[in-house]
Design a protein around this motif. Sequence first.
Motif, PDB file in Angstrom:
ATOM      1  N   VAL A   1       0.854  -1.201   0.000  1.00 15.67           N
ATOM      2  CA  VAL A   1       0.000   0.000   0.000  1.00 15.67           C
ATOM      3  C   VAL A   1       0.884   1.244   0.000  1.00 15.67           C
ATOM      4  N   HIS A   2       1.822   1.324   0.963  1.00 13.55           N
ATOM      5  CA  HIS A   2       2.743   2.467   1.034  1.00 13.55           C
ATOM      6  C   HIS A   2       3.874   2.137   2.001  1.00 13.55           C
ATOM      7  N   THR A   3       5.077   2.606   1.687  1.00 13.81           N
ATOM      8  CA  THR A   3       6.243   2.320   2.539  1.00 13.81           C
ATOM      9  C   THR A   3       6.027   2.783   3.973  1.00 13.81           C
ATOM     10  N   GLU A   4       5.443   3.978   4.150  1.00 18.79           N
ATOM     11  CA  GLU A   4       5.252   4.520   5.508  1.00 18.79           C
ATOM     12  C   GLU A   4       4.271   3.676   6.316  1.00 18.79           C
ATOM     13  N   ILE A   5       3.245   3.132   5.632  1.00 21.71           N
ATOM     14  CA  ILE A   5       2.281   2.261   6.328  1.00 21.71           C
ATOM     15  C   ILE A   5       2.992   0.992   6.789  1.00 21.71           C
ATOM     16  N   GLY A   6       3.874   0.462   5.951  1.00 21.63           N
ATOM     17  CA  GLY A   6       4.661  -0.712   6.344  1.00 21.63           C
ATOM     18  C   GLY A   6       5.559  -0.416   7.536  1.00 21.63           C
ATOM     19  N   ASN A   7       6.245   0.738   7.489  1.00 24.14           N
ATOM     20  CA  ASN A   7       7.177   1.083   8.569  1.00 24.14           C
ATOM     21  C   ASN A   7       6.480   1.305   9.906  1.00 24.14           C
ATOM     22  N   SER A   8       5.200   1.747   9.879  1.00 23.72           N
ATOM     23  CA  SER A   8       4.510   2.082  11.140  1.00 23.72           C
ATOM     24  C   SER A   8       3.430   1.073  11.527  1.00 23.72           C
ATOM     25  N   CYS A   9       3.437  -0.106  10.839  1.00 25.00           N
ATOM     26  CA  CYS A   9       2.383  -1.093  11.098  1.00 25.00           C
ATOM     27  C   CYS A   9       2.638  -1.833  12.421  1.00 25.00           C
ATOM     28  N   ILE A  10       1.553  -2.054  13.199  1.00 22.72           N
ATOM     29  CA  ILE A  10       1.706  -2.791  14.467  1.00 22.72           C
ATOM     30  C   ILE A  10       0.837  -4.055  14.522  1.00 22.72           C
ATOM     31  N   SER A  11      -0.296  -4.045  13.794  1.00 26.08           N
ATOM     32  CA  SER A  11      -1.162  -5.237  13.748  1.00 26.08           C
ATOM     33  C   SER A  11      -2.100  -5.103  12.561  1.00 26.08           C
ATOM     34  N   CYS A  12      -3.001  -6.072  12.405  1.00 28.28           N
ATOM     35  CA  CYS A  12      -3.898  -6.028  11.238  1.00 28.28           C
ATOM     36  C   CYS A  12      -5.210  -6.729  11.547  1.00 28.28           C
ATOM     37  N   ARG A  13      -6.201  -6.418  10.711  1.00 27.81           N
ATOM     38  CA  ARG A  13      -7.462  -7.153  10.726  1.00 27.81           C
ATOM     39  C   ARG A  13      -7.648  -7.786   9.351  1.00 27.81           C
ATOM     40  N   ILE A  14      -7.936  -9.079   9.348  1.00 25.02           N
ATOM     41  CA  ILE A  14      -8.239  -9.787   8.100  1.00 25.02           C
ATOM     42  C   ILE A  14      -9.723 -10.120   8.143  1.00 25.02           C
ATOM     43  N   ASN A  15     -10.466  -9.592   7.159  1.00 28.71           N
ATOM     44  CA  ASN A  15     -11.938  -9.735   7.153  1.00 28.71           C
ATOM     45  C   ASN A  15     -12.524  -9.322   8.511  1.00 28.71           C
ATOM     46  N   ARG A  16     -12.050  -8.168   9.014  1.00 24.34           N
ATOM     47  CA  ARG A  16     -12.526  -7.515  10.254  1.00 24.34           C
ATOM     48  C   ARG A  16     -12.129  -8.215  11.547  1.00 24.34           C
ATOM     49  N   ARG A  17     -11.333  -9.268  11.460  1.00 23.61           N
ATOM     50  CA  ARG A  17     -10.911  -9.966  12.677  1.00 23.61           C
ATOM     51  C   ARG A  17      -9.403  -9.789  12.869  1.00 23.61           C
ATOM     52  N   LEU A  18      -8.983  -9.501  14.105  1.00 26.05           N
ATOM     53  CA  LEU A  18      -7.553  -9.342  14.379  1.00 26.05           C
ATOM     54  C   LEU A  18      -6.799 -10.623  14.034  1.00 26.05           C
ATOM     55  N   ALA A  19      -5.640 -10.473  13.420  1.00 28.23           N
ATOM     56  CA  ALA A  19      -4.854 -11.645  13.001  1.00 28.23           C
ATOM     57  C   ALA A  19      -3.375 -11.318  13.143  1.00 28.23           C
ATOM     58  N   PRO A  20      -2.514 -12.345  13.305  1.00 21.52           N
ATOM     59  CA  PRO A  20      -1.060 -12.101  13.396  1.00 21.52           C
ATOM     60  C   PRO A  20      -0.515 -11.537  12.079  1.00 21.52           C
ATOM     61  N   LEU A  21       0.538 -10.741  12.176  1.00 23.81           N
ATOM     62  CA  LEU A  21       1.155 -10.161  10.974  1.00 23.81           C
ATOM     63  C   LEU A  21       1.833 -11.226  10.115  1.00 23.81           C
ATOM     64  N   SER A  22       2.046 -12.417  10.676  1.00 22.64           N
ATOM     65  CA  SER A  22       2.708 -13.491   9.916  1.00 22.64           C
ATOM     66  C   SER A  22       1.720 -14.364   9.135  1.00 22.64           C
ATOM     67  N   THR A  23       0.400 -14.055   9.211  1.00 23.57           N
ATOM     68  CA  THR A  23      -0.621 -14.869   8.532  1.00 23.57           C
ATOM     69  C   THR A  23      -0.428 -14.826   7.021  1.00 23.57           C
ATOM     70  N   GLN A  24      -0.474 -15.988   6.349  1.00 26.41           N
ATOM     71  CA  GLN A  24      -0.400 -16.003   4.883  1.00 26.41           C
ATOM     72  C   GLN A  24      -1.766 -15.631   4.322  1.00 26.41           C
ATOM     73  N   LEU A  25      -1.771 -14.665   3.409  1.00 27.27           N
ATOM     74  CA  LEU A  25      -3.025 -14.121   2.876  1.00 27.27           C
ATOM     75  C   LEU A  25      -3.559 -14.974   1.729  1.00 27.27           C
ATOM     76  N   GLU A  26      -4.889 -14.944   1.556  1.00 31.88           N
ATOM     77  CA  GLU A  26      -5.553 -15.659   0.465  1.00 31.88           C
ATOM     78  C   GLU A  26      -6.344 -14.668  -0.373  1.00 31.88           C
ATOM     79  N   SER A  27      -6.480 -14.985  -1.666  1.00 34.38           N
ATOM     80  CA  SER A  27      -7.213 -14.100  -2.575  1.00 34.38           C
ATOM     81  C   SER A  27      -8.612 -13.806  -2.048  1.00 34.38           C
ATOM     82  N   GLY A  28      -9.027 -12.540  -2.211  1.00 37.43           N
ATOM     83  CA  GLY A  28     -10.384 -12.152  -1.845  1.00 37.43           C
ATOM     84  C   GLY A  28     -10.510 -11.615  -0.436  1.00 37.43           C
TER      85      GLY A  28
END
Length: 704
Positions: A414-441
């Motif tokens: 998405v953007h270098t700055e977003i990568g540098n300042s990322c702390i966690s994520c939501r996959i399909n609105r649910r919190l998930a580890p940053l090491s999760t392998q993503l799937e299409s869709g």
Amino acid sequence: MYTVEELALTLSQYLPYEQVAQVKRAYYYAEQAHDGQWRKSGEPYVTHPLAVAQILADLRMDCDGLTAALLHDVIEDTGISREALTEQFGGGVASLVDGVSKLTHLEFNSQIEKQAHNFQKMAMAMADDIRVILVKLADRLHNMRTLNSMPAHKKRRIARETLDIYAPIANRLGMYNVRVALESLAFQAYYPMRARMLQRAIHKKYGQRTKDTEKLEDFIRAELAADYIEATISVREKHIYSIYQKMDKKHRSLGEIMDVLGVRVVTDRHDSCYRILGVIHSLFKPIEGRFKDYIAVPKSNGYQSLHTTVLGTNGLPMEVQIRTEEMDLVANNGIAAHWAYKFSGNSAIPSNHDRATKWVKSLLEIQQKAGNAIEFVDNVKSDLFPDEVYIFTPNGKIIELPSGATPVDFAYGVHTEIGNSCISCRINRRLAPLSTQLESGQTVEIITAKNAQPNVAWLSFAITGKARTNIRHYLKGKQRENAISIGYRLLTRSLNAFKTNIEDLTKEQVDQVLNNYQLASMDDLLESIGKGRHVGYLVARQLFPNYDENTLVTPKSFKVNGSEGMLISYAKCCSPIPGDPIVGYVQVDKGIIIHHLNCPNIQDHLSSPERFIRMAWSKDIEEELNISLIVSYVNERGAVAKIASSITDTDYQVSNLDIIERGRISRLRLNITISSRVGLADVMRRIKAVRCVEKVSRETIVGR
């Protein structure tokens, strides 16, 4: 063998007369320049650039690209200068020829550094003008077609580099026809026996299918005509290298690779593709999970098509590709289709040219931040072998990533700055580890924080070149910052023994030491001390060569406060924790490694006493460190569960529990995160209170 008149005939179909004339003039110029030069096959050398130009003419290359193709070996092999070409054909053509010339003698041999450096050169040439790599791909394709005249060892080397570098680049640029031709020829040259045996096996198993394929084509054509859909149908065998890769990667026999046949349906209109898909699914049973819509979501190289796998009339799987004529042109020729559109007057120039240009620009960014050529190549591998997944941002924008990508790759996508300042994520609105392998869709939302920073652990699961390069680049900058800070503290501590400090040093003293160590600045010297390349005490000794040793003051202990960063680490052999008596050992490029004062391993380093540092824990340190406890217990029912539950209501985390000896008295190893000796005493007291426990001790080399 091609002739210049045949080339001119092809060019006259899409180029104006004066441009065809320029290409012919370039041919006669090359013919004269290469006069007296011969190929290994015995043909006049000019037949090679002519064949390269013919390959590019079939791809509808522009006038300057074709002129450069005919002249691409002139600078390298005939002594004609770039200035002479500029005068004859203009600066644009001369620049292209020069770009290709620099890539002419790429020697991808066992010298990894050289191979990486040459690939880096290729990427930079592509960045200047994408036509450079198109000429190089055509050059390589003709060389592969005439490879038989080369000695065996050179054939294998050229074939290997074609499979490793050139075919993947052709694939990344969407040039299917060129990729398949390169792969097939390289496979036959590198594995001649495997290629012959596989070809014979395929012919034996599927070679009698000619009538069946004709019937299949007629059947589909008739069904589409009944629905008033016009389309061209072709049934083909998948190319041999593709079949070999499936067998090799999935460890299957030819009999197990069932979808050897593919059907391609090419129609005139976009909406007809989906109507044809409906007809195909009504005729043949679709296999679940094998449908891909690359029309709605194109591949990163611009490829568009509908893919579905169905069960054919013989019960074997059959892949069907459905696309328009424009999509077929882009699918076969990739970025080269850009020029075909340009000459046809079609304003809808395919976006694959923009995609390829964007990819090449991303290579530039990776190259600028990479520490060396090997790191650069390592970082672009995943971009050269993409098996894409398509991820949505919360706003519905699609981000293309290689298969196996994680939210960290997505954040940097998405953007270098977003990568540098990322702390966690939501996959399909649910919190998930940053090491999760993503799937299409999936829809991914990145959560950022102002003071966040990349983590070295991300390198173990981030796979895209952009993510890995930016993480490494940031960590290198941070490491230098940490090294300068630690170097400042170490040199200050050493200078205190000489009753002075850094600020009191004269410019002459500093310049003399910098000259001795061949360093450019004080920061470089401090970084070098922080990384252990130079020792603070020895630097101080050089600054004061005539100082009386007997008057030296014992320097204060180096206080560890836990915020020093990645250049202070804790020895795993003795696992010191806050409160333990400690000593530091300065190791080259690793900084300070802290050992327990009684650790036997520090005896190995006594030959370099100047690298030892008296260390002490800061009062306010809150460092959490791993230690191992050895628990001896009576082996009764539920004993291990009782031991584990004795510390579950504390703040200390058990990372691993391993039974190392079984018997009436058993022993287990308990790995636990502790922040102080007080905490350790608390944990050991709790475990000892368990009725079946006989003994608890800390596992370190010290205690053995």
